[in-house]
Design an enzyme around this catalytic site. Structure first.
Site, mmCIF file in Angstrom:
data_model
loop_
_atom_site.group_PDB
_atom_site.id
_atom_site.type_symbol
_atom_site.label_atom_id
_atom_site.label_comp_id
_atom_site.label_asym_id
_atom_site.label_seq_id
_atom_site.Cartn_x
_atom_site.Cartn_y
_atom_site.Cartn_z
ATOM 1 N N HIS A 69 -45.655 14.785 22.613
ATOM 2 C CA HIS A 69 -45.867 16.196 22.255
ATOM 3 C C HIS A 69 -46.390 16.418 20.835
ATOM 4 O O HIS A 69 -45.848 17.217 20.070
ATOM 5 C CB HIS A 69 -44.579 16.996 22.475
ATOM 6 C CG HIS A 69 -44.384 17.416 23.895
ATOM 7 N ND1 HIS A 69 -45.311 18.160 24.597
ATOM 8 C CD2 HIS A 69 -43.370 17.188 24.766
ATOM 9 C CE1 HIS A 69 -44.879 18.372 25.824
ATOM 10 N NE2 HIS A 69 -43.709 17.784 25.961
ATOM 11 N N ASP A 113 -47.479 13.777 28.560
ATOM 12 C CA ASP A 113 -47.126 14.805 27.567
ATOM 13 C C ASP A 113 -47.392 14.330 26.139
ATOM 14 O O ASP A 113 -46.489 14.200 25.314
ATOM 15 C CB ASP A 113 -45.688 15.307 27.749
ATOM 16 C CG ASP A 113 -45.580 16.346 28.857
ATOM 17 O OD1 ASP A 113 -46.512 16.463 29.670
ATOM 18 O OD2 ASP A 113 -44.549 17.054 28.914
ATOM 19 N N ASN A 147 -47.331 16.884 32.810
ATOM 20 C CA ASN A 147 -47.650 18.268 33.194
ATOM 21 C C ASN A 147 -48.397 19.015 32.085
ATOM 22 O O ASN A 147 -49.094 19.996 32.361
ATOM 23 C CB ASN A 147 -46.393 19.036 33.614
ATOM 24 C CG ASN A 147 -45.389 19.194 32.497
ATOM 25 O OD1 ASN A 147 -44.981 18.209 31.869
ATOM 26 N ND2 ASN A 147 -44.954 20.411 32.233
ATOM 27 N N HIS A 148 -48.301 18.536 30.835
ATOM 28 C CA HIS A 148 -49.046 19.188 29.751
ATOM 29 C C HIS A 148 -50.489 18.695 29.637
ATOM 30 O O HIS A 148 -51.256 19.291 28.873
ATOM 31 C CB HIS A 148 -48.314 19.018 28.417
ATOM 32 C CG HIS A 148 -47.181 19.976 28.257
ATOM 33 N ND1 HIS A 148 -47.269 21.135 27.509
ATOM 34 C CD2 HIS A 148 -45.930 19.967 28.782
ATOM 35 C CE1 HIS A 148 -46.117 21.787 27.577
ATOM 36 N NE2 HIS A 148 -45.294 21.097 28.341
ATOM 37 N N HIS A 194 -44.298 10.915 35.231
ATOM 38 C CA HIS A 194 -43.845 11.888 34.254
ATOM 39 C C HIS A 194 -42.633 12.672 34.738
ATOM 40 O O HIS A 194 -41.625 12.782 34.039
ATOM 41 C CB HIS A 194 -44.963 12.854 33.877
ATOM 42 C CG HIS A 194 -44.522 13.835 32.833
ATOM 43 N ND1 HIS A 194 -44.265 13.445 31.532
ATOM 44 C CD2 HIS A 194 -44.225 15.164 32.897
ATOM 45 C CE1 HIS A 194 -43.840 14.493 30.843
ATOM 46 N NE2 HIS A 194 -43.813 15.543 31.649
ATOM 47 N N HIS A 201 -40.205 13.896 30.773
ATOM 48 C CA HIS A 201 -40.243 15.319 31.171
ATOM 49 C C HIS A 201 -39.038 16.149 30.749
ATOM 50 O O HIS A 201 -39.128 17.370 30.707
ATOM 51 C CB HIS A 201 -40.429 15.385 32.690
ATOM 52 C CG HIS A 201 -40.813 16.721 33.251
ATOM 53 N ND1 HIS A 201 -41.749 17.550 32.673
ATOM 54 C CD2 HIS A 201 -40.394 17.361 34.380
ATOM 55 C CE1 HIS A 201 -41.891 18.640 33.428
ATOM 56 N NE2 HIS A 201 -41.080 18.546 34.461
#
Length: 306
Positions: free
Chosen positions: A56, A82, A114-115, A164, A238
């Site tokens: 992130h 991510d 998912n990002h 993920h 996740h």
């Protein structure tokens, strides 16, 4: 196409948290796409390998991860998605990981989270960061187009299944996953969405996810999936876990989270999972890198189910 020498210079530049030029990003993404298009929905990975969870955009913590785990290519890495959003340095983080993938393609596996999606990155920071650092959205487009090619899952020595998010009621076998068409934006629902969004849960069976995408799945589901597919473990990311890793579902599932002090405020440790030459498992935990001066930004990140 840039030589290894050019790539080495770019990696050196990125290790200092200095973004590449827009033209270099475009070329890098073209090179990466040519590699990723040859990879599989269930990408085979050999041991030894070090498995990592969410990053992130916490660039200096990624550098700390490499300090703790060893630099590529001396250590083989598998990242479970991510890379962008929420942190201050999504551009530098994803650029470095993609550059390392291109330079050491057989030493680094990068999965989709998912990002890694156009829609999510427009809400949670990567799009805005690209605009701020480059003055236009071209770099955002190069990366989000590339994200469509990232493998969805990986399989270490036919035993440890890495992804993920989690499982899907539409997918009973690895062959079901192999038959998906992954080269697209992450759908709002369906099996590909579930792999990137689902979470393990204390309740048995399938449940509705509070995230609004994917499902929750119980220990019975994970145990059956592992049995059906000859697996010893599902490794996923996740979810924030305070110790950096968390066993659940009678050790059928482990969550690995690699962003310490997530969002610069959660106070959690991070971890990575070393899988050795004989498939032995060793977790390495780490704290945040010393805080750098944060860039001038007054972004408001929407709170969102972690």
């Amino acid at each position: 196409m840039p030589s290894n020498g050019d790539l080495d210079r770019q990696i050196e530049q990125l290790m200092e948290c200095k973004p590449l030029s827009e033209a270099d990003v475009r070329t890098l993404c073209d090179q990466a796409r040519a590699i990723l298009v040859e990879e599989y929905n269930v990408q085979p990975v050999k041991c030894p390998v070090t498995v990592c969870g969410d990053i992130h955009g916490q660039f200096y913590d990624l550098i700390e991860l490499f300090r703790i785990g060893g630099n590529a290519p001396d250590t083989n890495y598998l990242f479970m998605g991510d890379y962008v959003d929420r942190g201050y340095y999504s551009v530098e983080t994803v650029s470095l990981l993609v550059a390392l993938k291109v330079r050491y393609r057989d030493r680094l596996t990068i999965l989709r989270g998912n990002h890694e999606s156009r829609q999510i990155t427009q809400v949670y920071g990567f799009y805005d960061e690209c605009l701020r650092k480059y003055g236009n959205a071209n770099v955002w487009k190069y990366f989000t187009d590339l994200f469509d090619y990232l493998p969805l899952t990986a399989l270490i020595e036919s035993q440890v299944f890495c992804l993920h998010g989690g499982l899907s009621p539409s997918l009973d076998t690895l062959d079901n996953i192999r038959s998906l068409d992954r080269i697209q934006e992450v759908p709002h629902e369906g099996p590909m969405c579930d792999l990137l969004w689902s979470d393990p849960d204390d309740r048995c069976g399938w449940g509705i996810s509070p995230r609004g995408a994917g499902y929750t799945f119980g220990q019975d589901i994970a145990a059956q999936f592992n049995h059906n597919n000859g697996l010893s473990l599902i490794s996923r990311a996740h979810q924030l876990v305070m110790e950096g890793f968390n066993w659940c579902q009678d050790k059928n599932v482990v969550t690995v989270f690699s962003a310490p002090n997530y969002c610069y405020r959660c106070g959690n440790m991070a971890a990575i999972l070393e899988i050795g030459e004989n498939m032995e498992q060793n977790f390495l935990q780490f704290d945040p890198a010393p805080r750098q001066v944060e860039p001038d930004t007054t972004r408001k990140t929407p709170d969102y189910f972690l």
